[in-house]
Write a protein that holds these residues in place. Structure first.
Motif, mmCIF file in Angstrom:
data_model
loop_
_atom_site.group_PDB
_atom_site.id
_atom_site.type_symbol
_atom_site.label_atom_id
_atom_site.label_comp_id
_atom_site.label_asym_id
_atom_site.label_seq_id
_atom_site.Cartn_x
_atom_site.Cartn_y
_atom_site.Cartn_z
ATOM 1 N N THR A 5 30.802 93.671 84.442
ATOM 2 C CA THR A 5 30.823 93.528 82.983
ATOM 3 C C THR A 5 31.694 92.368 82.517
ATOM 4 O O THR A 5 31.693 92.055 81.341
ATOM 5 N N GLU A 6 32.456 91.742 83.430
ATOM 6 C CA GLU A 6 33.278 90.613 82.999
ATOM 7 C C GLU A 6 32.386 89.442 82.606
ATOM 8 O O GLU A 6 31.289 89.271 83.138
ATOM 9 N N SER A 55 27.602 88.920 80.621
ATOM 10 C CA SER A 55 28.217 89.753 81.663
ATOM 11 C C SER A 55 27.700 89.308 83.032
ATOM 12 O O SER A 55 26.588 88.790 83.161
#
Length: 95
Positions: A5-6, A55
């Motif tokens: 999700t980064e 993401s």
């Protein structure tokens, strides 16, 4: 933060018969479905450069699409580079 999700920037250089076959439009459609921002640009040497931000998981899904064999034209190879997002894109454009 969950894995995948980064926020990242994917740059992919796609080689093959990818100009003049709707490849950038198709790439833009896939990127927008995934909620990514960026650009797909024809290069003078016949490749298409795809820059996508979002993401990591969504960028990896776009990369799978690029390599997956369903794109218009013919993809011979994809070279990828991962980096931190620049945050300079709004939407996804064809250039």
């Amino acid at each position: 933060m969950e894995s995948g999700t980064e926020a990242v920037r994917l740059t992919a250089w796609v080689r093959g018969r990818v100009q003049g076959v709707g490849f950038r439009w198709w790439t833009r459609s896939r990127a927008l479905e995934l909620g990514l921002t960026g650009a797909a640009t024809n290069l003078a040497d016949g490749r298409v450069e795809v820059v996508a931000e979002g993401s990591r998981g969504d960028c990896e899904r776009l990369l799978e699409h690029l390599k997956g064999g369903l794109a218009p034209g013919r993809v011979d190879s994809v070279v990828e580079r991962w980096a931190s997002p620049g945050g300079t894109f709004t939407g996804f454009v064809e250039r």
